[in-house]
Design a protein around this motif. Structure first.
Motif, PDB file in Angstrom:
ATOM      1  N   ASP A 155       0.725  -1.223   0.049  1.00 45.93           N
ATOM      2  CA  ASP A 155       0.060  -0.090   0.050  1.00 45.93           C
ATOM      3  C   ASP A 155       0.877   1.186   0.147  1.00 45.93           C
ATOM      4  O   ASP A 155       1.741   1.454   0.823  1.00 45.93           O
ATOM      5  N   ASP A 156       0.372   2.237  -0.878  1.00 46.44           N
ATOM      6  CA  ASP A 156       1.016   3.605  -0.855  1.00 46.44           C
ATOM      7  C   ASP A 156       0.801   4.159   0.485  1.00 46.44           C
ATOM      8  O   ASP A 156      -0.552   4.347   0.957  1.00 46.44           O
ATOM      9  N   VAL A 157       1.468   4.910   1.228  1.00 48.13           N
ATOM     10  CA  VAL A 157       1.392   5.494   2.545  1.00 48.13           C
ATOM     11  C   VAL A 157       1.952   6.860   2.492  1.00 48.13           C
ATOM     12  O   VAL A 157       2.906   7.071   2.020  1.00 48.13           O
ATOM     13  N   LYS A 158       1.194   7.925   3.295  1.00 46.96           N
ATOM     14  CA  LYS A 158       1.625   9.034   3.356  1.00 46.96           C
ATOM     15  C   LYS A 158       2.930   9.267   4.567  1.00 46.96           C
ATOM     16  O   LYS A 158       3.492  10.387   4.308  1.00 46.96           O
ATOM     17  N   GLU A 159       2.873   8.275   5.375  1.00 47.31           N
ATOM     18  CA  GLU A 159       3.879   8.425   6.448  1.00 47.31           C
ATOM     19  C   GLU A 159       4.258   7.028   7.111  1.00 47.31           C
ATOM     20  O   GLU A 159       3.248   6.228   7.089  1.00 47.31           O
ATOM     21  N   VAL A 160       5.280   6.763   7.710  1.00 52.91           N
ATOM     22  CA  VAL A 160       5.875   5.493   8.267  1.00 52.91           C
ATOM     23  C   VAL A 160       6.334   6.242   9.570  1.00 52.91           C
ATOM     24  O   VAL A 160       7.450   6.744   9.644  1.00 52.91           O
ATOM     25  N   SER A 161       5.981   5.362  10.661  1.00 54.84           N
ATOM     26  CA  SER A 161       6.635   5.857  11.968  1.00 54.84           C
ATOM     27  C   SER A 161       7.672   4.941  12.168  1.00 54.84           C
ATOM     28  O   SER A 161       7.870   3.974  12.008  1.00 54.84           O
ATOM     29  N   LYS A 162       8.411   5.327  13.470  1.00 51.86           N
ATOM     30  CA  LYS A 162       9.472   4.762  14.046  1.00 51.86           C
ATOM     31  C   LYS A 162       9.129   3.172  14.578  1.00 51.86           C
ATOM     32  O   LYS A 162       8.074   3.107  14.888  1.00 51.86           O
ATOM     33  N   GLY A 163       9.752   2.359  14.114  1.00 53.48           N
ATOM     34  CA  GLY A 163       9.861   0.814  14.435  1.00 53.48           C
ATOM     35  C   GLY A 163       8.885  -0.108  13.354  1.00 53.48           C
ATOM     36  O   GLY A 163       9.004  -1.323  13.698  1.00 53.48           O
ATOM     37  N   TYR A 164       8.565   0.771  12.308  1.00 57.86           N
ATOM     38  CA  TYR A 164       8.022  -0.104  11.344  1.00 57.86           C
ATOM     39  C   TYR A 164       8.808  -0.046   9.903  1.00 57.86           C
ATOM     40  O   TYR A 164       9.623   0.746   9.745  1.00 57.86           O
ATOM     41  N   ASP A 165       8.531  -1.281   9.101  1.00 59.61           N
ATOM     42  CA  ASP A 165       9.116  -1.519   8.122  1.00 59.61           C
ATOM     43  C   ASP A 165       8.516  -0.691   6.909  1.00 59.61           C
ATOM     44  O   ASP A 165       7.379  -0.523   7.113  1.00 59.61           O
ATOM     45  N   CYS A 166       9.248  -0.369   5.765  1.00 70.26           N
ATOM     46  CA  CYS A 166       8.331   0.239   4.758  1.00 70.26           C
ATOM     47  C   CYS A 166       9.434   0.149   3.461  1.00 70.26           C
ATOM     48  O   CYS A 166      10.527  -0.499   3.576  1.00 70.26           O
ATOM     49  N   GLY A 167       8.826   0.255   2.551  1.00 74.23           N
ATOM     50  CA  GLY A 167       9.606   0.128   1.216  1.00 74.23           C
ATOM     51  C   GLY A 167       9.676   1.658   0.265  1.00 74.23           C
ATOM     52  O   GLY A 167       8.430   2.286   0.633  1.00 74.23           O
ATOM     53  N   MET A 168      10.829   2.059  -0.004  1.00 76.34           N
ATOM     54  CA  MET A 168      11.072   3.388  -0.577  1.00 76.34           C
ATOM     55  C   MET A 168      11.469   3.413  -1.640  1.00 76.34           C
ATOM     56  O   MET A 168      12.684   2.571  -1.741  1.00 76.34           O
ATOM     57  N   GLN A 169      11.442   4.497  -2.478  1.00 78.84           N
ATOM     58  CA  GLN A 169      12.279   4.486  -3.876  1.00 78.84           C
ATOM     59  C   GLN A 169      12.400   5.793  -3.858  1.00 78.84           C
ATOM     60  O   GLN A 169      11.820   6.756  -3.558  1.00 78.84           O
ATOM     61  N   ILE A 170      13.959   6.131  -4.358  1.00 74.75           N
ATOM     62  CA  ILE A 170      14.351   7.577  -4.241  1.00 74.75           C
ATOM     63  C   ILE A 170      14.317   8.027  -5.684  1.00 74.75           C
ATOM     64  O   ILE A 170      14.983   7.395  -6.490  1.00 74.75           O
ATOM     65  N   LYS A 171      13.786   8.963  -5.957  1.00 69.21           N
ATOM     66  CA  LYS A 171      13.476   9.342  -7.200  1.00 69.21           C
ATOM     67  C   LYS A 171      14.769   9.592  -8.097  1.00 69.21           C
ATOM     68  O   LYS A 171      15.499  10.385  -7.641  1.00 69.21           O
ATOM     69  N   ASN A 172      14.834   9.035  -9.288  1.00 66.99           N
ATOM     70  CA  ASN A 172      16.048   9.056 -10.071  1.00 66.99           C
ATOM     71  C   ASN A 172      17.412   8.810  -9.439  1.00 66.99           C
ATOM     72  O   ASN A 172      18.500   9.468  -9.942  1.00 66.99           O
ATOM     73  N   TYR A 173      17.273   7.940  -8.463  1.00 68.38           N
ATOM     74  CA  TYR A 173      18.556   7.516  -7.831  1.00 68.38           C
ATOM     75  C   TYR A 173      18.408   6.105  -7.442  1.00 68.38           C
ATOM     76  O   TYR A 173      17.476   5.524  -6.674  1.00 68.38           O
ATOM     77  N   ASN A 174      19.395   5.124  -7.914  1.00 64.71           N
ATOM     78  CA  ASN A 174      19.263   3.797  -7.766  1.00 64.71           C
ATOM     79  C   ASN A 174      20.379   3.131  -7.017  1.00 64.71           C
ATOM     80  O   ASN A 174      20.426   2.124  -6.673  1.00 64.71           O
ATOM     81  N   ASP A 175      21.556   3.931  -6.817  1.00 62.22           N
ATOM     82  CA  ASP A 175      22.534   3.457  -6.244  1.00 62.22           C
ATOM     83  C   ASP A 175      22.535   3.410  -4.605  1.00 62.22           C
ATOM     84  O   ASP A 175      23.233   4.153  -3.951  1.00 62.22           O
TER      85      ASP A 175
END
Length: 195
Positions: A155-175
């Protein structure tokens, strides 16, 4: 109301001037606020300050029509503090950076046509979808940018708090690598004070 008050107020207002904002006194006098005072204020784009006096005759109606601000006081300090507050409201705010949270990259996933996704654990604060982010490796900032996605499971989310896992992608950057730290920050406007 009297010459002494006029001089005391004029001196005090003059002292409020700063490099950024100058107090300009167009006219001062003793007695009620008149229609001609209002017309002068209208022509000069000014406000009218009355001390222990009130508008006389049609002055109030003309002021309403011309949209002139008449402020009346009976305590000098109130007049000075009010003007100071008004001047502070004219100062442009200073933009200050506030770090909202950090996350550690635990895994990376390369997805064709999309790029590299970071599997993260939020270690402090909160990561917001619309935050700016910095990628930190071995204590050194190696990239500054923004997120293109932030997810909890699928699920797309607006925020993730301390202690939780998340997946993120940085715009135009893969290294990105395991062990890298993502620092999220926001620009916050801070009201300036008169010095």
């Amino acid at each position: 109301d009297v010459d002494g008050s006029v001089e005391a107020l004029t001196d005090s207002f003059g002292k409020l001037s700063t490099e950024e904002i100058v107090v300009n006194i167009i006219h001062k006098g003793v007695g009620a606020i008149t229609e001609s005072d209002v017309l002068l204020a209208s022509a000069s784009d000014a406000i009218i300050i009355g001390f222990n006096v009130r508008p006389a005759g049609n002055a109030r109606q003309v002021a309403d029509k011309e949209e002139i601000d008449i402020r009346t006081y009976s305590i000098i300090y109130d007049a000075i503090n009010d003007l100071k507050d008004a001047m502070e409201g004219m100062l442009s705010p200073v933009m200050k950076e506030e770090i909202t949270g950090t996350a550690e990259i635990r895994e990376t996933f390369k997805i064709s046509k999309i790029g590299t996704i970071a599997g993260c654990m939020v270690t402090s604060g909160k990561i917001y979808r619309n935050s700016g982010v910095r990628l930190i490796r071995d204590g050194v900032v190696i990239y500054t940018g923004e997120l293109s996605s932030l997810k909890r499971f699928k699920d797309d989310v607006k925020e993730v708090s301390k202690g939780y896992d998340c997946g993120m992608q940085i715009k135009n950057y893969n290294d990105i690598r395991e062990g890298d730290i993502v620092e999220a920050y926001q620009e916050v406007a801070v009201k300036k004070k008169l010095k």
